[in-house]
Design a protein around this motif. Structure first.
Motif, PDB file in Angstrom:
ATOM      1  N   ALA A  63      56.987 102.662  46.124  1.00  0.00           N
ATOM      2  CA  ALA A  63      56.722 101.610  47.564  1.00  0.00           C
ATOM      3  C   ALA A  63      56.175  99.406  47.162  1.00  0.00           C
ATOM      4  O   ALA A  63      55.045 100.542  46.859  1.00  0.00           O
ATOM      5  CB  ALA A  63      56.649 101.280  49.130  1.00  0.00           C
ATOM      6  N   TYR A  69      53.892 102.982  53.797  1.00  0.00           N
ATOM      7  CA  TYR A  69      54.141 104.067  54.787  1.00  0.00           C
ATOM      8  C   TYR A  69      52.857 104.771  54.600  1.00  0.00           C
ATOM      9  O   TYR A  69      52.841 105.579  53.564  1.00  0.00           O
ATOM     10  CB  TYR A  69      55.694 104.928  55.136  1.00  0.00           C
ATOM     11  N   SER A 112      61.061 114.301  54.377  1.00  0.00           N
ATOM     12  CA  SER A 112      60.256 113.457  53.536  1.00  0.00           C
ATOM     13  C   SER A 112      60.334 112.120  53.685  1.00  0.00           C
ATOM     14  O   SER A 112      61.653 111.359  53.387  1.00  0.00           O
ATOM     15  CB  SER A 112      60.194 113.446  52.345  1.00  0.00           C
ATOM     16  N   SER A 142      59.442 109.014  53.448  1.00  0.00           N
ATOM     17  CA  SER A 142      60.257 108.390  51.859  1.00  0.00           C
ATOM     18  C   SER A 142      60.744 109.119  51.377  1.00  0.00           C
ATOM     19  O   SER A 142      61.977 107.242  50.454  1.00  0.00           O
ATOM     20  CB  SER A 142      58.555 107.962  51.019  1.00  0.00           C
ATOM     21  N   ARG A 200      64.190 106.230  51.346  1.00  0.00           N
ATOM     22  CA  ARG A 200      64.425 104.784  50.614  1.00  0.00           C
ATOM     23  C   ARG A 200      64.995 105.031  49.423  1.00  0.00           C
ATOM     24  O   ARG A 200      65.255 104.051  48.635  1.00  0.00           O
ATOM     25  CB  ARG A 200      62.842 104.213  50.969  1.00  0.00           C
ATOM     26  N   SER A 216      50.286 114.318  51.606  1.00  0.00           N
ATOM     27  CA  SER A 216      51.065 113.018  52.609  1.00  0.00           C
ATOM     28  C   SER A 216      50.560 113.466  53.824  1.00  0.00           C
ATOM     29  O   SER A 216      50.482 112.171  54.369  1.00  0.00           O
ATOM     30  CB  SER A 216      51.798 112.277  51.443  1.00  0.00           C
ATOM     31  N   HIS A 242      48.779 111.273  56.443  1.00  0.00           N
ATOM     32  CA  HIS A 242      49.348 110.414  57.163  1.00  0.00           C
ATOM     33  C   HIS A 242      48.734 111.376  58.762  1.00  0.00           C
ATOM     34  O   HIS A 242      48.924 109.642  59.764  1.00  0.00           O
ATOM     35  CB  HIS A 242      51.171 110.816  57.271  1.00  0.00           C
TER      36      HIS A 242
HETATM   37  O1  PMV Z   1      56.917 110.367  51.907  1.00  0.00           O
HETATM   38  P1  PMV Z   1      55.531 110.827  51.992  1.00  0.00           P
HETATM   39  O2  PMV Z   1      55.370 111.389  53.892  1.00  0.00           O
HETATM   40  O3  PMV Z   1      54.994 111.979  51.215  1.00  0.00           O
HETATM   41  O4  PMV Z   1      54.549 109.900  52.243  1.00  0.00           O
HETATM   42  C1  PMV Z   1      54.607 108.824  51.238  1.00  0.00           C
HETATM   43  C2  PMV Z   1      53.364 108.114  51.435  1.00  0.00           C
HETATM   44  C3  PMV Z   1      53.366 106.634  49.622  1.00  0.00           C
HETATM   45  O5  PMV Z   1      54.021 107.424  49.210  1.00  0.00           O
HETATM   46  C4  PMV Z   1      51.546 106.935  50.007  1.00  0.00           C
HETATM   47  C5  PMV Z   1      53.774 105.762  50.591  1.00  0.00           C
HETATM   48  C6  PMV Z   1      55.422 105.306  50.363  1.00  0.00           C
HETATM   49  O6  PMV Z   1      55.678 104.498  51.444  1.00  0.00           O
HETATM   50  O7  PMV Z   1      56.312 105.802  49.453  1.00  0.00           O
END
Ligand code: PMV
Length: 360
Positions: free
Chosen positions: A29, A33, A165, A167, A170, A223, A227
């Motif tokens: 990213a 996020y 999850s 991210s 994306r 994470s 969050h």
């Molecule tokens: O997808 P998660 O819940 O593991 O969160 C990812 C959060 C970050 O990697 C820190 C930021 C991002 O946007 O990928």
């Protein structure tokens, strides 16, 4: 689109068995996020470069179960060995997506998965693994509804991956993917990632990401917990507004290739992410002393050489070093000479911007 658009009509027939396999890359990213609402809805929009080399390859064998079977039935192998401690995560994922893939209870699944990067490298594999598994499941849905259009296939794969999850949504497409409603980006949605369709300057072609593995240990704070700490965070409102502004700024950077502004937005986003961690209650720090030494060295090198190299961080101590392809040789030399000493066992991964998941 709404969640309802991803609920399929009843199946006319189920196929007895089959196998499919997908490879999905990780993503990094640029605008982060951090903070979410119920059902994996992001508190702010984010935008990322899809990577190329760091990926998960997953294959899915499916076989119809006896009529009336209940619950989920699956076995999981990771790097060739049964991996029961990953099962609860998959079970939770299946619960979250069962409304959208009602066939889940009707099949037994054999999931076989491995990563291209070293296990426990500290690189989050949840994004690439949830993306690859979602695509495998969509492949089965496609077999049940052969008339499904390609656009819907990838949109729903991203929608499902998000429920695994955040991210991960994306990691379906590339090279640049935006996720979360943003007024300046057409068709942006909180429900899935959207391939960035704006103009992108040639300097970003094959943009490099060398991932310095500073600390390969388990994260002290997951994470999910991080969050959650954005609820009632004293700076949450300002942070979420800033993410919207930073996406707007990046859209103009992508167009005109202004790397000074790119560096400012990307480094500020990385430090803000970690500032949010340091200012939540309870507070925590995921950076290590080596992370800070590396950042200082990148700044000194950039000042001395005027080479537009910068860093970003994810939720951990590792450092992603970002730079244009034209500067690759010089920056790699700098990394070898000055930064590798701060990596655990001298490990790093050379990656670059990539074009998304592929069927194997
Ligand atoms: O997808 P998660 O819940 O593991 O969160 C990812 C959060 C970050 O990697 C820190 C930021 C991002 O946007 O990928």
């Amino acid at each position: 689109m709404t969640e309802q658009d991803f609920v399929p009509s009843p199946y006319e027939h189920l196929i007895p068995q089959g196998k499919t396999s997908w490879r999905s890359p990780s993503n990094i990213a640029l605008v982060k996020y951090w903070g979410k609402l119920a059902n994996q809805i992001p508190a702010n929009p984010s935008i990322s470069f899809t990577l190329n080399t760091a990926e998960t390859i997953t294959s899915l064998d499916y076989k119809l179960r006896k009529k009336g079977s209940e619950g989920f039935s699956f076995d999981l192998r990771f790097e060739g060995k049964p991996k029961d401690d990953f099962k609860p995560k998959i079970e939770t994922f299946f619960h979250r997506i069962a409304t959208y893939l009602p066939f889940l209870t009707q099949y037994h699944f054999e999931i076989d998965t491995h990563n291209s990067f070293p296990h426990s490298s500290g690189i989050a594999s949840s994004a690439s693994s949830m993306a690859a598994l979602s695509l495998c499941l969509m492949e089965l849905e496609l077999a049940l509804y052969p008339e499904m259009d390609e656009n819907y296939f990838f949109k729903k794969a991203s929608f499902l991956a998000r429920l695994g999850s955040g991210s991960a949504c994306r990691s379906i497409k590339g090279p640049i993917v935006e996720w979360g409603h943003h007024k300046g980006i057409n068709n942006s949605s909180d429900l899935f990632g959207t391939l960035y369709k704006g103009e992108v300057h040639a300097v970003f072609q094959n943009y490099q990401d060398t991932i310095l593995l500073v600390d390969k240990g388990e994260k002290k704070v997951s994470s999910t917990a991080g969050h959650a700490l954005m609820h009632n965070h004293p700076f949450a409102r300002e942070r979420f507004a800033q993410a919207h502004e930073n996406i707007t700024r990046l859209t103009s950077v992508f167009k005109d290739g202004d790397l000074d502004l790119f560096i400012q937005v990307v480094e500020s986003e990385a430090l803000t992410l970690h500032a949010m961690m340091m200012t939540s209650l309870p507070y925590f720090i995921l950076m290590k002393p080596q992370t800070l030494v590396i950042i200082e060295k990148i700044w000194a090198y950039r000042t001395a050489t005027q080479i537009p190299v910068c860093f970003t961080l994810d939720a951990g101590a590792n450092v992603h070093v970002l730079y244009p392809e034209r500067d690759r040789d010089k920056v790699l030399q700098f990394i070898k000479n000055e930064l590798v000493a701060y990596c655990e066992n001298g490990q790093y991964i050379c990656d670059q911007i990539g074009y998304g998941s592929k069927k194997v």
